[in-house]
Design a protein around this motif. Structure first.
Motif, PDB file in Angstrom:
ATOM      1  N   PHE A   9      -3.322   9.778   1.539  1.00 18.67           N
ATOM      2  CA  PHE A   9      -4.125   8.871   0.718  1.00 18.67           C
ATOM      3  C   PHE A   9      -3.470   7.497   0.655  1.00 18.67           C
ATOM      4  O   PHE A   9      -2.278   7.370   0.384  1.00 18.67           O
ATOM      5  N   LYS A  10      -4.265   6.461   0.913  1.00 17.38           N
ATOM      6  CA  LYS A  10      -3.776   5.082   0.830  1.00 17.38           C
ATOM      7  C   LYS A  10      -4.021   4.571  -0.586  1.00 17.38           C
ATOM      8  O   LYS A  10      -5.174   4.294  -0.963  1.00 17.38           O
ATOM      9  N   ASP A  11      -2.970   4.466  -1.362  1.00 19.38           N
ATOM     10  CA  ASP A  11      -3.074   4.035  -2.765  1.00 19.38           C
ATOM     11  C   ASP A  11      -2.965   2.511  -2.830  1.00 19.38           C
ATOM     12  O   ASP A  11      -1.913   1.933  -2.551  1.00 19.38           O
ATOM     13  N   ILE A  12      -4.082   1.894  -3.241  1.00 20.51           N
ATOM     14  CA  ILE A  12      -4.149   0.427  -3.262  1.00 20.51           C
ATOM     15  C   ILE A  12      -3.815  -0.155  -4.634  1.00 20.51           C
ATOM     16  O   ILE A  12      -3.835  -1.370  -4.809  1.00 20.51           O
ATOM     17  N   THR A  13      -3.518   0.697  -5.612  1.00 20.20           N
ATOM     18  CA  THR A  13      -3.316   0.184  -6.975  1.00 20.20           C
ATOM     19  C   THR A  13      -2.134  -0.800  -7.084  1.00 20.20           C
ATOM     20  O   THR A  13      -2.216  -1.734  -7.887  1.00 20.20           O
ATOM     21  N   ASP A  57     -13.038  -0.455   0.136  1.00 24.36           N
ATOM     22  CA  ASP A  57     -11.574  -0.485   0.222  1.00 24.36           C
ATOM     23  C   ASP A  57     -11.090   0.032   1.561  1.00 24.36           C
ATOM     24  O   ASP A  57     -10.144  -0.509   2.121  1.00 24.36           O
ATOM     25  N   VAL A  95       0.862  -1.186   0.000  1.00 25.07           N
ATOM     26  CA  VAL A  95       0.000   0.000   0.000  1.00 25.07           C
ATOM     27  C   VAL A  95       0.896   1.233   0.000  1.00 25.07           C
ATOM     28  O   VAL A  95       1.813   1.335   0.805  1.00 25.07           O
ATOM     29  N   ARG A  96       0.621   2.145  -0.932  1.00 27.53           N
ATOM     30  CA  ARG A  96       1.495   3.300  -1.096  1.00 27.53           C
ATOM     31  C   ARG A  96       0.845   4.529  -0.461  1.00 27.53           C
ATOM     32  O   ARG A  96      -0.319   4.819  -0.740  1.00 27.53           O
ATOM     33  N   ASP A  97       1.595   5.211   0.397  1.00 28.25           N
ATOM     34  CA  ASP A  97       1.085   6.435   1.045  1.00 28.25           C
ATOM     35  C   ASP A  97       1.351   7.642   0.150  1.00 28.25           C
ATOM     36  O   ASP A  97       2.505   7.887  -0.221  1.00 28.25           O
ATOM     37  N   ILE A  98       0.301   8.399  -0.163  1.00 27.88           N
ATOM     38  CA  ILE A  98       0.465   9.614  -0.971  1.00 27.88           C
ATOM     39  C   ILE A  98       0.051  10.821  -0.114  1.00 27.88           C
ATOM     40  O   ILE A  98      -1.152  11.034   0.114  1.00 27.88           O
ATOM     41  N   PHE A 137      -3.012  14.175  -0.885  1.00 24.52           N
ATOM     42  CA  PHE A 137      -3.871  13.832  -2.024  1.00 24.52           C
ATOM     43  C   PHE A 137      -5.213  13.331  -1.492  1.00 24.52           C
ATOM     44  O   PHE A 137      -5.208  12.499  -0.572  1.00 24.52           O
ATOM     45  N   ARG A 142     -13.781   2.561  -5.548  1.00 24.71           N
ATOM     46  CA  ARG A 142     -12.779   1.508  -5.362  1.00 24.71           C
ATOM     47  C   ARG A 142     -13.375   0.272  -4.691  1.00 24.71           C
ATOM     48  O   ARG A 142     -12.897  -0.849  -4.872  1.00 24.71           O
TER      49      ARG A 142
END
Ligand code: AMP
Length: 174
Positions: free
Chosen positions: A24-28, A123, A11-14, A17, A62
């Motif tokens: 923002f927790k980017d789940i892509t 999500d 999980v990528r922290d942005i 955003f 999502r």
């Protein structure tokens, strides 16, 4: 590494955003990894273990990705809860408060029936406003919310306190 640790690492922290102050927790990256996505869906299904599920309700947008895969895995139907104005048939809607202002979500009136067992999937559980409104819509149509599954829960925001009583599980807590 355990599956949940691998998921956490993906999980990528942005920061800042979509607006300043939001992490923002980017789940892509999880979605893009077939093995991790499969594992994630298995873990989301665990909330319903031992129970008959008739439909999985997923939350715009999502949430659809996870909920549709969970429904397929459980062998049951999928129902979308959408932002106002997106669903084409007769809807039931509910407004809920956001940090600033309010939002409306809608469900088709004939999407769930009285007595059906429903699993809610999204999500991420933040303040809980969205999931609690979805739960209220499901209950208002006479269906039984048997549980709610989230990939991520931001525990400091105490979203689960807003939810009606039912088993609530999150794979990752922050
Ligand atoms: P809430 O109603 O506050 O629980 O917000 C939940 C919805 O907003 C979920 O459907 C998420 O997709 C989205 N969301 C809220 N906060 C975040 C965040 N920090 N990172 C990613 N998505 C978020």
């Amino acid at each position: 590494m355990q599956a949940s640790e691998q998921l956490r690492a993906s999980v990528r922290d942005i920061p800042d955003f979509p607006k300043e102050g939001i992490l923002f927790k980017d789940i892509t990256p999880v979605l893009a990894n077939g093995k991790l996505f499969h594992e994630c869906i298995s873990l989301l299904c665990e909330t319903a273990q031992g129970q008959q599920v008739d439909k999985v309700v997923g939350i715009d947008a999502r949430g659809f990705i996870f909920a549709a895969a969970v429904a397929d895995r459980l062998g049951c139907g999928f129902v979308p809860v959408r932002k106002a104005g997106k669903l084409p048939w007769k809807t039931r809607g509910l407004a809920y408060s956001l940090e600033y202002g309010e939002n409306v979500i809608e469900l088709h009136e004939d999407a769930v029936f009285p007595g059906e067992n429903i699993l809610l999937v999204d999500d991420l559980l933040a303040t809980g406003g969205t999931a609690a409104a979805a739960a209220e819509l499901i209950n208002s149509l006479g269906a039984n919310l048997i549980g709610a599954s989230f990939f991520i829960e931001l525990t400091a925001l105490q979203g689960r306190e807003k939810m009606p009583p039912c088993p609530i599980h999150a794979i990752l807590s922050y």
